[in-house]
Every structure is written in C-alpha cells, then in structure tokens.
Design a protein around this motif. Sequence first.
Motif, PDB file in Angstrom:
ATOM      1  N   ASN A   1       0.822  -1.213   0.000  1.00  0.00           N
ATOM      2  CA  ASN A   1       0.000   0.000   0.000  1.00  0.00           C
ATOM      3  C   ASN A   1       0.856   1.263   0.000  1.00  0.00           C
ATOM      4  O   ASN A   1       0.541   2.236  -0.685  1.00  0.00           O
ATOM      5  CB  ASN A   1      -0.945   0.000   1.211  1.00  0.00           C
ATOM      6  CG  ASN A   1      -2.175  -0.852   0.944  1.00  0.00           C
ATOM      7  OD1 ASN A   1      -3.084  -0.440   0.221  1.00  0.00           O
ATOM      8  ND2 ASN A   1      -2.179  -2.061   1.502  1.00  0.00           N
ATOM      9  N   TYR A   2       1.939   1.216   0.742  1.00  0.00           N
ATOM     10  CA  TYR A   2       2.842   2.373   0.777  1.00  0.00           C
ATOM     11  C   TYR A   2       3.399   2.628  -0.626  1.00  0.00           C
ATOM     12  O   TYR A   2       3.353   3.744  -1.142  1.00  0.00           O
ATOM     13  CB  TYR A   2       3.967   2.108   1.772  1.00  0.00           C
ATOM     14  CG  TYR A   2       4.989   3.225   1.809  1.00  0.00           C
ATOM     15  CD1 TYR A   2       4.749   4.375   2.565  1.00  0.00           C
ATOM     16  CD2 TYR A   2       6.170   3.146   1.077  1.00  0.00           C
ATOM     17  CE1 TYR A   2       5.674   5.420   2.583  1.00  0.00           C
ATOM     18  CE2 TYR A   2       7.096   4.169   1.086  1.00  0.00           C
ATOM     19  CZ  TYR A   2       6.842   5.306   1.838  1.00  0.00           C
ATOM     20  OH  TYR A   2       7.748   6.339   1.847  1.00  0.00           O
ATOM     21  N   LEU A   3       3.865   1.549  -1.253  1.00  0.00           N
ATOM     22  CA  LEU A   3       4.452   1.713  -2.579  1.00  0.00           C
ATOM     23  C   LEU A   3       3.387   2.161  -3.595  1.00  0.00           C
ATOM     24  O   LEU A   3       3.648   3.009  -4.457  1.00  0.00           O
ATOM     25  CB  LEU A   3       5.099   0.394  -3.034  1.00  0.00           C
ATOM     26  CG  LEU A   3       5.859   0.450  -4.360  1.00  0.00           C
ATOM     27  CD1 LEU A   3       6.969   1.492  -4.319  1.00  0.00           C
ATOM     28  CD2 LEU A   3       6.447  -0.922  -4.697  1.00  0.00           C
ATOM     29  N   MET A   4       2.194   1.614  -3.456  1.00  0.00           N
ATOM     30  CA  MET A   4       1.113   1.985  -4.387  1.00  0.00           C
ATOM     31  C   MET A   4       0.884   3.497  -4.367  1.00  0.00           C
ATOM     32  O   MET A   4       0.756   4.139  -5.414  1.00  0.00           O
ATOM     33  CB  MET A   4      -0.167   1.250  -3.988  1.00  0.00           C
ATOM     34  CG  MET A   4      -1.365   1.538  -4.877  1.00  0.00           C
ATOM     35  SD  MET A   4      -2.756   0.439  -4.524  1.00  0.00           S
ATOM     36  CE  MET A   4      -3.357   1.160  -2.997  1.00  0.00           C
TER      37      MET A   4
ATOM     38  N   LEU B   1       2.225   4.256   7.382  1.00  0.00           N
ATOM     39  CA  LEU B   1       0.761   4.341   7.322  1.00  0.00           C
ATOM     40  C   LEU B   1       0.329   5.802   7.323  1.00  0.00           C
ATOM     41  O   LEU B   1      -0.548   6.210   6.547  1.00  0.00           O
ATOM     42  CB  LEU B   1       0.138   3.586   8.499  1.00  0.00           C
ATOM     43  CG  LEU B   1       0.261   2.050   8.423  1.00  0.00           C
ATOM     44  CD1 LEU B   1      -0.166   1.415   9.749  1.00  0.00           C
ATOM     45  CD2 LEU B   1      -0.584   1.494   7.278  1.00  0.00           C
ATOM     46  N   ALA B   2       0.968   6.608   8.158  1.00  0.00           N
ATOM     47  CA  ALA B   2       0.623   8.034   8.214  1.00  0.00           C
ATOM     48  C   ALA B   2       0.894   8.696   6.869  1.00  0.00           C
ATOM     49  O   ALA B   2       0.109   9.515   6.384  1.00  0.00           O
ATOM     50  CB  ALA B   2       1.415   8.716   9.335  1.00  0.00           C
ATOM     51  N   ALA B   3       2.006   8.307   6.261  1.00  0.00           N
ATOM     52  CA  ALA B   3       2.394   8.926   4.997  1.00  0.00           C
ATOM     53  C   ALA B   3       1.376   8.657   3.895  1.00  0.00           C
ATOM     54  O   ALA B   3       1.248   9.437   2.951  1.00  0.00           O
ATOM     55  CB  ALA B   3       3.777   8.423   4.563  1.00  0.00           C
ATOM     56  N   ILE B   4       0.649   7.533   3.998  1.00  0.00           N
ATOM     57  CA  ILE B   4      -0.326   7.234   2.938  1.00  0.00           C
ATOM     58  C   ILE B   4      -1.754   7.509   3.403  1.00  0.00           C
ATOM     59  O   ILE B   4      -2.716   7.135   2.723  1.00  0.00           O
ATOM     60  CB  ILE B   4      -0.197   5.768   2.442  1.00  0.00           C
ATOM     61  CG1 ILE B   4      -0.424   4.773   3.586  1.00  0.00           C
ATOM     62  CG2 ILE B   4       1.176   5.542   1.806  1.00  0.00           C
ATOM     63  CD1 ILE B   4      -0.430   3.309   3.143  1.00  0.00           C
TER      64      ILE B   4
END
Lengths: 514, 132, 450
Positions: free
Chosen positions: A380-383, C15-18
Amino acid sequence: MAETKTPEPQQSQSTEAGCPPRRSVEVIYERSLPGHRGYRLPRGAAARWEAAIDALPETLRRKRPPELPEVTEPEVVRHFIGISLLNHHVDRSLYPLGSCTMKYNPKINEELARLPGFALLHPQAPETSLQGILALLWRFERELACVVGMAAVSLHPAAGAQGEMLGMKLFRAYHRHRGHAKRKVLVPDSAHGTNPASVVLSGFEPVQIASGADGRMDLGAIRAAIDDDTAGIMVTNPNTLGLFEKEIAAVAEAIHAVDGLVYMDGANLNALVGLAQPGAMGVDIVHLNLHKTFSTPHGGGGPGSGPVAVTAELEPFLPVPIVERTEAGYRLEHGRPLSVGPLHPWCGNAGVVVRAFAYLHSLGAEGLAAVSRAAIVNANYLMKQVADSFPVAKREWCMHEFISSASWTKKHKVRVMDVAKRLLDFGFHAPTVSFPLIVPDALMIEPTETETRPTLDRFAAALREIAREVRESPERVQQAPHSTCVGRLNEAAAARRLRVRWQAAKERDDAGGA
Amino acid sequence: MEIREGLRYTKDHEWLRQEGDEVVIGITDYAQEQLSDIVFVELPEPGATLQAGDAFGSVEAVKAVADLYAPISGEVTAVNDAVADDPAIVNRSPYEDGWMVRAQAADAGEVESLLSAADYRALLEELGEASE
Amino acid sequence: MSNIGHTPQEERAMLAAIGADSFETLLDQVPSALRQQKPCDLPPAQSEFELRRTLSGLAAENYDPLRSLSFLGAGFYDHIIPAAIDQIVLRSEFYTAYTPYQAEVAQGTLTTIFEFQSLICALSGMEIANASMYDGASAAAEAMLLAGSATRSERVLLAESIHPRTRGVIETYLDGSALEVLTLPERKGQVDLAALEQALTEKPAAVLLQQPNFFGLLEPLDRVAELQQRLSAETHLVVSADPLSLALLAPPADFGAQTVIGDVQPLGIPPQFGGPSAGYFATRASHARRLPGRLVAEATDAEGRRGFVLTLQTREQHIRREKATSNICTNSALMALRATIFLSLLGPTGLQEMAALCAARGQQAAERLCGIRGVARRHAGPFWREFVLTLPREAEDAVERAYEAGGVLAGVPLSRFWPERRRELLVAVTEKRTPEEIETLAETLEKVLA
C-alpha cells in the motif's frame, strides 16, 4: 518525497554494476579443449571397465562418445561464476515481480536443508531409519493445515500448477464418488493462466467469468453461470489485482448449492496468513506455494513446492503415499482406495519442504501474521508512491500487490515493455508486465515484506523519473535498457529461426547452407 | 495504418478479397500491428473445409497468438506457403504478399454480409484506434 | 523480526504517509466475518540457533547417509556429487533469481538452460529439449499427452517394466484426458515382444519403455524399434532413459524415438528423500510447438552479439491459457543447473568411465551375491547398474536385518510395488561402491539369510 534523491541510472559497463563489457554470452562448450576434464573417478577397477562394457549387447551400445564439453574444474567454475554475474536476483536488489513473491530467502534454510540427514536420504530406506523426515513431513502437514484452517494437507505437488492439477483431480474423484458427471469449472478472467490450463488437463471445460467493475468476482455473473453441470470454481484470493474477494463466502455457498467444489488458488496466500483463513471462506481445496509464501528460493525457475490443503470430506482422495503416525512410529500408507493415485515419484519435494519447515518455525504464528501485515503495508505504501506516475487500476487499498497501468505512455509511442526495460537501468527487476489481462498495459507490482522504506522510495522515484522521460525523451525509454550486461535481444528473429541447442561451427554452417 | 478500399472485413480483423469465383483471406494491417513481429503462421491444408466463424489456423507473435477465423464457409483451394516459411511477410505486406488462404466460397451471400472498408474503419474508431 | 523491512515505528510512519489511520484501515476490504479471530496453534518462534538444533535433531533421527552403505536404487541413486556443484548453485545469482522473464538481466539463468538443453540433446540424440520438468515421472506423463495430441490416437501403451510410480503418475495425469492406458506385459523382466507386436496393430499413440528398465535390465530397443516402424510408424516410441546410462548406450534417437524423457537425479542431485529432482524432456524439432514447459533459444542484440531468450512462449499457459500445451510454470531449473554443472565437469570421458564403473561394479556384485546359498538373479537378461535377486527368505525382512546388523542398505524389496513378489530384492551398485563394500554387503546378506 523531498528527502529522496532521484536515482541515477547505472552507468554502462561500470564495475559497480559488476558488468563485464558487452559481448556475446559464453557457452560452456566454448571452453572445451580436447582431453580436459573436471572430475576424476576412483581408479581401482579400470581393467574391468572394458569387460563390463563388452557384456552389454552390442546393438544397444553407443558408437561415439556423447558431445559433451571437455573442461577442467577451474574453467567450469569460472564459466558459471562468469555467467552468474549477468543475473538479477533477490540478494542484489528489489525484485517486484507481481504474483511471484520474490522475498528474501533466509540463509539458515539452505544450511539446514543441506544436512546429510535430510539431503542424502534415500526414499526406499527402511521406515524405521527415516523417522526424522517422516516426523517433519507429518508435522508440517498439520502446521500448514492449521495455517489455512483446513483438515488435511498433501505435500506432494512439486509446484503451484501441479497443486492446481491435483485440485482438479480431486474435483474429478469427488464427483465420480458422488456419481456426478459434471463438466464445467468456472474461472474468473483475472485468473493466472495455469488455472484454465489445469482445468483442461483434467478433462473439465473452463467457463470464463468476467470480473465486475471493481476488479473482483461478479457474484451475479457467477450465480447466472452456475448450473447442475458445474463441478466447481477456481478462485484466486487475494486475486491477481491484489484485491480481497469480498464475496467469496457467498460464491462458495452458491457453488455448494449444486454440490460443486471451491478451489482457491493460494498463490497470493502471503497476504492472508494469520489474518484470514481459506477454511473460513467456504473453500474446499487450496494450494500454497512454498516458494512464495514460505520463502523457499525460486532457483531461476524452480524447484518449487505446491502443497494442497483440503476439507475432511476430501481427505480420502489425497494422493498416496500418506505419512501416518502409529504407536510404533511414523510410516507411509500406500493403500487408499479413493485416492487420486500418485502425483510424484515419492512424497513431493521434501528438500523444499525442509526449508519451508525451518521458515515456519523461525516465525511461529505471530511472526507469520506479522509477515503478511508487513507485505500489505509495503504494497500500500508503494502503491501511493507510484500512483502519481503510473495510475493504479483500482482506487482502493490493496492487499500484497497492486496493478499500475502504463496505458498513458502509448501516446508517446512508449510501450509498457519499454517502461519495464528502463527499470532495469535503475538496478531493479521489472514488475510482471501485461498481466492480469483485464487491465490494459498492466504493471503488476509486489514488493514483499522484506523490503525497507528507503528501497521502496528509490523504486517509486525511478518510476517517476521514467514517467518524466516518457514525456520529455521517449527514445531513452524506447531503447532501454542501456546499462545491462546485454542489450535488448531480438526475440522475433530467435523464434523464427530456432536455435535451441549448441551446434559446433561446422554443423551450423551445414545447417545454414541447407 | 492502412484500411484498403474494395476489400471486405470482419470484426476479428481479417480481410477478404473476391477474385472471380474464389476469395482470398488475410489479416488486416491493424491486426499485424497489434500482434507486432509475427513468428509463425499455422494454415490448413488445401482441400480443408472452412466454416464461417470457426478457427482455421493461427498467427503467432512473440508474446501473443491469435486464431484465424473463417469469414465465410467454403473449401480451401490454396494456402500461402511463403508466409509459413517467412512469417515476417505478413508484417510487411498484410494485404498483398501476406495473404493466408484462397478458398471457394460455399455461399456467395456470405461475402455480402461482411463489413465494408468504411464499416471496418468505424469499428477501429470505436476501439479508439482511428487511422490517420 | 529479522526478515521484515521495517519496525513498528516505521510502519506507523508509513501508514501516516499514505493517510491510513491504522493497519486495520488497509484491511477494510476483508469482511469481518472472514477475519481470523485467534492465531493458529503453532509452536513458538525459534531463533536461528534454536532452529539449527531442532532440525539437526530431526535429521539425526534418520539413518546417517555418510556412515551407511547404500545399495538402494529404484529411481534414486547414490552417485558422486562433485563439490563444485553446491558452491555454484549456492550463488545467490542462481538460486534467488526466478524464471528469466527479463532476458537482459537473466543471461546467467538463460545460458545455463540453453546448456542443459544442449547437453540433453547430446545424450539423447534428439533435436530439442526443454528447460526441465518437475521429475521424470511427470515428464513421462507429458510425453503421453504430446503423443496423444500429435497422433490423435486414444491409447497409450506402457511397458510393465517401467517404474511402477511412473506408471501411477501417468495414470493420475491422464485421468480425465481422452487417453486410455494399456499395459504391455513383461517376459523374463523385459518387454514381451510378441505382445508388443499384437498391441501395435491397434496403432496406439505411444509406447513407453524405460531404459534400463525398473528391474535394471536393458530393453531390446533395436527389436522394439523394428516392430514399431514396421507395424505402426505413427506411434510415438517414447523412451525413459537414465541419462547416465546414455554415456554407454546408443541414444534413443538411433532407434527412432519420438520423445526421450527421464530424471536427471543421477547427475549430481542428492536424493533428498525423493525430491526435488528434475525431469528432462527431449523430442524432435517437428514437435517444437507441442513441447511442454519453458524453452530457451539463441538470439542476438542490435549489434549481433549472442544472448539467450525464452522462446515459443505462446505454447505456454501464461499466454495460451486453456489451449496451452501444459499447465507447467515453475519447473526445476536449479536442479537442471546441477545436472548441467555435473555434465560439464565429467565430460564425455568422465561420464563414460563413471557409467562403465557402474556396470563393472554391478556385474561384480551380482556374481558375488549369487554365490550365496539360495540367492540367484531373478532374470537372465543383460543389465547395467541394477539387478533383481531372488532370496531364500522375505526381502523386507532381510533388508531390516541387514540395516540393523551394520547400517547396510541392501536394496529395495519388490514387494513394496508388487506384494506377491516377497522374495525379490532390487540391488543397485554405483561407481561409489568399492569391492570391499560389495564384500560387506555379501557377508551381511550371508548372515541375515542364514
């Protein structure tokens, strides 16, 4: 992401990249010199060799020695080390090949699998002398069953596709046992190609079901396709778009209503371990890829291991032999009247299972769940980092992988494969390209849990840089890769004029002149 | 990309040319471009029967394969051995040297029901592939 | 967690970053009814050090292969494994790569596959070989499927003298296909030529023989070929050949074989309790488009430099899906690499010497063992490395006693495959067995049979 420097593509022929100057790749035959050899056999009975050969029927004997290379051991080692440098691999850097789960392969697993007490075991030794390996297999079957929430496991399939085939054989055996003559197996259009191929290999007819707009199974379409001729369905969960199949339980219910079976392709199970169990989803059969979820090495294309887990109802149909625990110890049971029969020369790729066993025990239940969690967080971060340069197919959170699309580059005359090739210049392996088929120009990206945030940031920055190049200097991308050890090879010419084995120069000239 | 006037077309991107009481069948410029480098063409034997809408052969590129669907029913009278030997001809000359089979149509009416060049152009525009 | 790329703190930051409140947010697509409520019951995690102790303990509950004396065969053999093989396959470049989808960064793997294909063609005499199958048994099953699709006949004929597991795997694979499996009986341990003559009149898709066969005997391939070519030229003669034996034996291509398959375990692959090994699959160039699995071809770049690519991929499941020639995806590339290194080290002379040494030791052992009272060879036919003995008592009992008497693994009782063959023992003698070790086997058997 101001703190991330835009990465520089690697320079051609830099020693840092470990790349020798570009030249034709060497084949071992080219090191061959008459009379050279790389291994000496015990001397001893030399005198008897001739007599032993003479004892073989003359009509069956070879007239000329086989055309093998003649090379000393140091030359053999140099050759293979030399060509090994031309490979990208997980131990070098990110390998985000979607659906293939290219995670780190812990070194301890290699050491343990090489213990002579595992590696050198002959399967036909007396069972009393094999209690350690039989115990390991017996325990691992139960541990995997526990992980997926199913009743029983077969470790026999040598790879995921063979697991799928076993799944289809189990469909046959089950329906035969029930007196059914069902022919159809439903397969969503987002499935791996192995799914429909496995269906056909087992005498069923695949019925392709179009995915819904959200990229998931369309419950309505599936219900409409189900009839009395439906033997079952193959479901990949999470599916190849990296999305959880929310309706899987309802699909299972509809399939079960016609006494059909639900096969789950567990290629993406690495997203679910400890978080959700196929056994709770109404799944009857699920395979696991030990070379994906359980970290065993991919080996340049194998060997793998594709255990299959089933419900109690299907257990009697599993392939033989089966490891049993008795008061006298562990033994192999060969007689199971309902079994689909054997699938493997013995009990599956035990050497791969030993590695996966070590991995499972190094993590325990909580560790396995943490792995799935980290895989999901990384994806999810990479997405989110990638979405601004290559739009993501579905606007929602993903599981362990996601699909970006390179459709927009077409107006710059850049194809998705060009984007993939350009990534190689940045020192990364390319994602899976042009799959799943339901997303145009797909880039299927799976980072796995073992990658760090800085690595993910570098990868996302590379994609951003490539997106800029597509707009500003598309020829740079079209002609990529520039810094790999070999340039782009002409696959069409290779397919048109097939050369699939080494031929000595003279033989080649003769063939060319013919 | 070329859409040649005077030919008949199918939605599966085949073309058909009437020559006397025979027809010649091939794949369109659009089809060869989509497939890109063609590496293998599989064709029926002369004498084989074509059934409209059924596959009668296939065209293979490096990473794609497409079945050839018969635009009409009939009997194959000749096949283009040159494309079997050198499939790249289909990329270079889809409407001329790259023809696939010649056939005797069973029902002349079937030819009339195929797409015209204008219809085919409209089809490609629908696919977002308008030709220049 | 030593293999996870971030700490809990880093996870929170990511998680915060996204824009995700918590990990649970990411899982909102998983219906709560399907969420796992409690972890499954697995033993607690072990550190590397503990793990080494656990696994070493389990390994120690098996026999010690380094101290035992093995005459076991039946598909897996105790051959030499040159030290260089493990050193090379432990290169990360080989074992942590995957299928060479991106040729520009996979020339190492692609080259080794091309070499494997070349070496297999050299041994079998065939024109084209694939990048490997899982094992010899699945290769045999795929060969039956190829023969079925090439000939459109609906029967395959399996010699009774092939490995019973190979037969079992073929039957499992073919269940659901249009192909019916028929048996070609054995006579004195070899294929019954009179029965073959009759069976060929039915024009089967394939006749499968194993060379040397399961009993270690050499099949009369010359006479089989003569019958097949005369009576049913369209039938595929398929030979499952031990690749090591092909150092001495004529390549099956010389007998008109359409497909040659087998298992490369004898070529530098440890038995590993039955797997992984690798199967090989070699056939005629005219079947290239029916070949199962990966295939590598020579290619050139824009400047004419040679490299290698995966080719004819449209046969495969990832493109042709339900019309694919096979469903195989992952194969056994690393094991095929072991065989490739093995053959490179041995070379033509080394391989011939090794195969000849097996024959010499085998003959020596057979002579010696037949000197024991009540022991005789079951068949009179020619053999190479392996043979069947008839014992004066039950073979299963004898091997148990021989193992207990001194770690001698005397052979494989045939009752494990045919319950009625209670007194027959399959003995394999490789180049590793010395005359002294053969004597030890003989003395042990003398003792336990007395």
